[in-house]
Enzyme design. Structure first.
Site, mmCIF file in Angstrom:
data_model
loop_
_atom_site.group_PDB
_atom_site.id
_atom_site.type_symbol
_atom_site.label_atom_id
_atom_site.label_comp_id
_atom_site.label_asym_id
_atom_site.label_seq_id
_atom_site.Cartn_x
_atom_site.Cartn_y
_atom_site.Cartn_z
ATOM 1 N N GLY A 1 -4.791 -1.856 5.026
ATOM 2 C CA GLY A 1 -3.949 -2.960 4.561
ATOM 3 C C GLY A 1 -4.550 -4.330 4.833
ATOM 4 O O GLY A 1 -4.634 -5.187 3.948
ATOM 5 N N ARG A 2 -5.022 -4.542 6.056
ATOM 6 C CA ARG A 2 -5.525 -5.878 6.416
ATOM 7 C C ARG A 2 -6.950 -6.119 5.905
ATOM 8 O O ARG A 2 -7.531 -7.167 6.176
ATOM 9 C CB ARG A 2 -5.420 -6.091 7.921
ATOM 10 C CG ARG A 2 -6.072 -5.020 8.782
ATOM 11 C CD ARG A 2 -5.633 -5.132 10.236
ATOM 12 N NE ARG A 2 -6.120 -4.035 11.054
ATOM 13 C CZ ARG A 2 -5.519 -2.864 11.194
ATOM 14 N NH1 ARG A 2 -4.396 -2.636 10.540
ATOM 15 N NH2 ARG A 2 -6.019 -1.924 11.975
ATOM 16 N N LYS B 1 0.839 -1.199 0.000
ATOM 17 C CA LYS B 1 0.000 0.000 0.000
ATOM 18 C C LYS B 1 0.876 1.252 0.000
ATOM 19 O O LYS B 1 0.685 2.167 -0.782
ATOM 20 C CB LYS B 1 -0.918 -0.040 1.225
ATOM 21 C CG LYS B 1 -1.854 1.121 1.324
ATOM 22 C CD LYS B 1 -2.805 0.951 2.501
ATOM 23 C CE LYS B 1 -3.559 2.254 2.728
ATOM 24 N NZ LYS B 1 -4.459 2.218 3.867
ATOM 25 N N HIS C 1 -3.749 -33.592 17.658
ATOM 26 C CA HIS C 1 -2.580 -34.404 18.018
ATOM 27 C C HIS C 1 -1.431 -33.525 18.493
ATOM 28 O O HIS C 1 -0.280 -33.957 18.492
ATOM 29 C CB HIS C 1 -2.172 -35.257 16.818
ATOM 30 C CG HIS C 1 -3.256 -36.218 16.440
ATOM 31 N ND1 HIS C 1 -3.341 -37.487 16.963
ATOM 32 C CD2 HIS C 1 -4.336 -36.068 15.639
ATOM 33 C CE1 HIS C 1 -4.415 -38.086 16.476
ATOM 34 N NE2 HIS C 1 -5.041 -37.242 15.678
ATOM 35 N N LYS D 1 9.748 -0.737 13.988
ATOM 36 C CA LYS D 1 10.287 -0.372 12.660
ATOM 37 C C LYS D 1 11.313 0.751 12.811
ATOM 38 O O LYS D 1 12.374 0.736 12.187
ATOM 39 C CB LYS D 1 9.176 0.113 11.741
ATOM 40 C CG LYS D 1 8.182 -0.944 11.328
ATOM 41 C CD LYS D 1 7.202 -0.356 10.303
ATOM 42 C CE LYS D 1 6.014 -1.274 10.082
ATOM 43 N NZ LYS D 1 5.006 -0.724 9.191
ATOM 44 N N GLU E 1 10.762 -4.573 4.258
ATOM 45 C CA GLU E 1 10.852 -5.990 3.868
ATOM 46 C C GLU E 1 10.480 -6.150 2.392
ATOM 47 O O GLU E 1 11.167 -6.817 1.619
ATOM 48 C CB GLU E 1 9.895 -6.849 4.720
ATOM 49 C CG GLU E 1 10.261 -6.949 6.179
ATOM 50 C CD GLU E 1 9.549 -5.905 7.031
ATOM 51 O OE1 GLU E 1 9.205 -4.823 6.501
ATOM 52 O OE2 GLU E 1 9.374 -6.164 8.233
ATOM 53 N N GLU F 1 -4.226 -6.785 15.040
ATOM 54 C CA GLU F 1 -3.770 -5.459 14.622
ATOM 55 C C GLU F 1 -4.937 -4.462 14.728
ATOM 56 O O GLU F 1 -4.713 -3.268 14.927
ATOM 57 C CB GLU F 1 -3.221 -5.502 13.182
ATOM 58 C CG GLU F 1 -2.355 -4.304 12.824
ATOM 59 C CD GLU F 1 -1.545 -4.502 11.540
ATOM 60 O OE1 GLU F 1 -0.402 -4.966 11.618
ATOM 61 O OE2 GLU F 1 -2.062 -4.180 10.461
#
Ligand code: F6P
Length: 541
Positions: A254-255, A196, A371, A500, A202, A340
């Site tokens: 963003g999410r 965005k 399990h 950040k 990253e 978030e």
């Protein structure tokens, strides 16, 4: 209102959930709701009619109806950033105008979607090509909301995938990129840079490295790169031609963004038609959320059950347990969506939040989780409310018996959590092993399940694009309702910033451009250790 709920919680005492079914033969029906052909059952919780009414009253008093209308109408409900929250407009395709600052945003949404469709058709048909032929593979470079939704949806909709293979690189750890591109052809790989802001370190680091790989391998970034972003100046600066850039407005968080350009990899994988069905599923849930009465409204009920467990009863975590292998990444996706959004400790106006924030969300598909960590869910000292998901049918008609076993396991787990196994039952079980006295008692105690542990179940016919759209929109709106009731802004994420900023300050220390004098002793010590192990120059300049 919270006091009323707290006293309801105290009033429950040791009441067993199972007794609620004895008292009310219609409980399963009365404590469940439907949206389309999806069923949400919350009858295996300790919520009775009075508690449900109190929760619904809390929700009404929070002003949900007005807040919901404000969100859908494009009001700037993300107050800390002064933005509208309009991911719903991205799937409002066949419907009326949606205005932001007096302007209808729908023509722009439709135009971008049409461009995405045309691009997807060109890539899938082979008319858009790499340096040496049709695209065989797509690598989406993005992180957080620019990664988790598409990864989750591509996995969920694998049976519908008939386009190039989609891969996702998010982590700045070089291992992620290296392992992904190892077997790819740099001349037939399409790279989508999804960001965005187009500044995320990253993503930009991975984008530059994959571009170098492509150039070294004879590929052509001019025709093999596309960008999904709100920052069109930055995509141009990176050298991605405008016709390969798909933009979106700042009112898409963003999410919440996989319904538009960020979902391009999904469209490339499953095709525009199935992507439309995905959007339509979400739009159907939007309609349900806007129109269904609160007491029958799935997002509202899902949120209120969560509030009962987290804010009233104090359970710190919630497990999401899809009995649907293709929802493998749904828990990770929901971690960002929920944590978030609602992991905040101040209210909308900056006051301290005086009740707990949203819970820790975690999970794994069943039956695998059974399990692994179900031991704790059944016999640990903490209560973990569980959210089961199950389809009536899989996509493997020849393996119907697998689905039958999957369903049996899913239903058995919610039953076991509720019913448990008493000491007497455990004793009867181990009595046959020739034990008696203290030995019998001890052996039995290890086999006791206290039970009375709450769970809800979301059941649906089959994990189609339409159903997946409904599920994701259901959870988006769940987050919205929880945020409104808690009085927080679910649409900012200042909590991700400090790390950040500090990473940016540590980077020059690692490449000897800064002495790091101001760093704390622990950080200095760790840098010293890592530097010694790696040796000089290992981290580049
Ligand atoms: O670090 C958090 C975050 O800002 C998320 O909210 C977002 O989804 C992600 O980073 C990626 O951001 P972008 O799409 O701008 O690269």
């Amino acid at each position: 209102m919270w006091d009323v709920l707290k006293s309801k919680a105290e009033g429950i005492g040791s009441r067993r959930i199972s007794t609620l079914f004895d008292d009310d033969p219609d409980r399963a029906e009365r404590f469940s709701a439907r949206a389309g052909d999806m069923l949400f059952d919350f009858s295996k919780t300790n919520i009775d009619a009075d508690t449900l009414n109190a929760l619904l009253a809390l929700c009404e008093a929070s002003g949900l109806a007005d807040r919901r209308a404000a969100m859908f109408s494009g009001a700037p409900i993300n107050v800390t950033e002064g933005r509208a929250v309009l991911h719903t407009a991205l799937r409002n395709i066949d419907k009326g105008p949606v205005t932001v600052d007096g302007e209808d945003v729908m023509p722009g949404v439709r135009e971008t979607l049409d461009r995405m469709r045309a691009f997807a058709k060109a890539v899938r048909s082979g008319s858009a090509r790499g340096a040496s032929g049709a695209f065989t593979d797509i690598v989406n470079i993005g992180i957080g909301g620019s990664d988790l939704g598409p990864v989750m949806a591509c996995g969920a909709l694998a049976p519908y995938a008939d386009g190039p293979r989609c891969h996702f690189v998010s982590n700045v750890d070089g291992a992620h990129l290296a392992d992904t591109i190892r077997h790819l052809d740099p001349t037939r790989t399409l790279v989508i840079v999804a960001s965005k802001t187009f500044t995320t370190i990253e993503t930009m680091t991975n984008a530059r490295s994959i571009r170098a790989w492509m150039i070294n391998g004879g590929g052509d970034p001019g025709r093999q790169f596309a960008a999904l972003s709100s920052a069109l100046d930055k995509t141009a600066e990176f050298g991605i031609p405008d016709e390969r850039v798909f933009g979106f407005a700042d009112w898409v968080g963003g999410r919440y963004s996989m319904w538009g350009p960020i979902g391009l990899s999904i469209m490339l994988a499953i095709g525009p038609k199935d992507f439309d069905a995905f959007l339509k599923g979400a739009a159907a849930m939007d309609d349900h959320f806007r129109e269904a009465p609160l007491a029958e409204n799935l997002p509202v009920l899902l949120a209120l059950v969560g509030i009962w467990h987290r804010q009233v009863l104090g359970y710190a975590t919630r497990a999401v347990l899809p009995y649907d292998q293709r929802l493998l990444r749904l828990p990770a996706y929901l971690q960002q969506l929920e944590m978030e959004s609602n992991g905040k400790s101040v209210t909308m106006d900056g006051a301290d939040l005086e009740i707990p924030s949203g819970p820790v969300v975690w999970g794994e598909p069943g039956t695998n989780g059974q399990h692994a960590f179900y031991q704790l869910i059944h016999q640990g000292t903490d209560i973990v409310p569980c959210e089961f998901m199950i389809a009536a049918e899989g996509h493997e008609p020849d393996l119907g018996q697998h689905q039958r076993l999957l369903i049996a396991n899913c239903l058995a787990q919610s039953q076991a959590l509720m019913l448990g196994r008493s000491l007497d039952e455990a004793k009867a079980m181990v009595a046959g092993e020739g034990l008696s006295g203290d030995a019998l008692d001890t052996a039995a105690r290890h086999r006791v399940f206290h039970g009375n542990r709450p769970s809800v179940t979301l059941a649906y016919p089959r994990l189609t694009p339409h159903v997946l759209g409904m599920i994701v929109a259901l959870y988006e709106h769940r987050v919205f309702v929880e945020g409104v009731v808690l009085g927080i802004n679910s649409y900012d994420q200042f909590g991700v910033e400090l790390g950040k900023v500090l990473a940016k300050a540590i980077d020059p220390v690692l490449c000897d451009r800064d002495a790091g004098d101001g760093l704390d002793g622990s950080t200095t010590g760790l840098i010293g250790y890592l530097r010694t192990c790696a040796g000089p120059g290992a981290w580049g300049t």
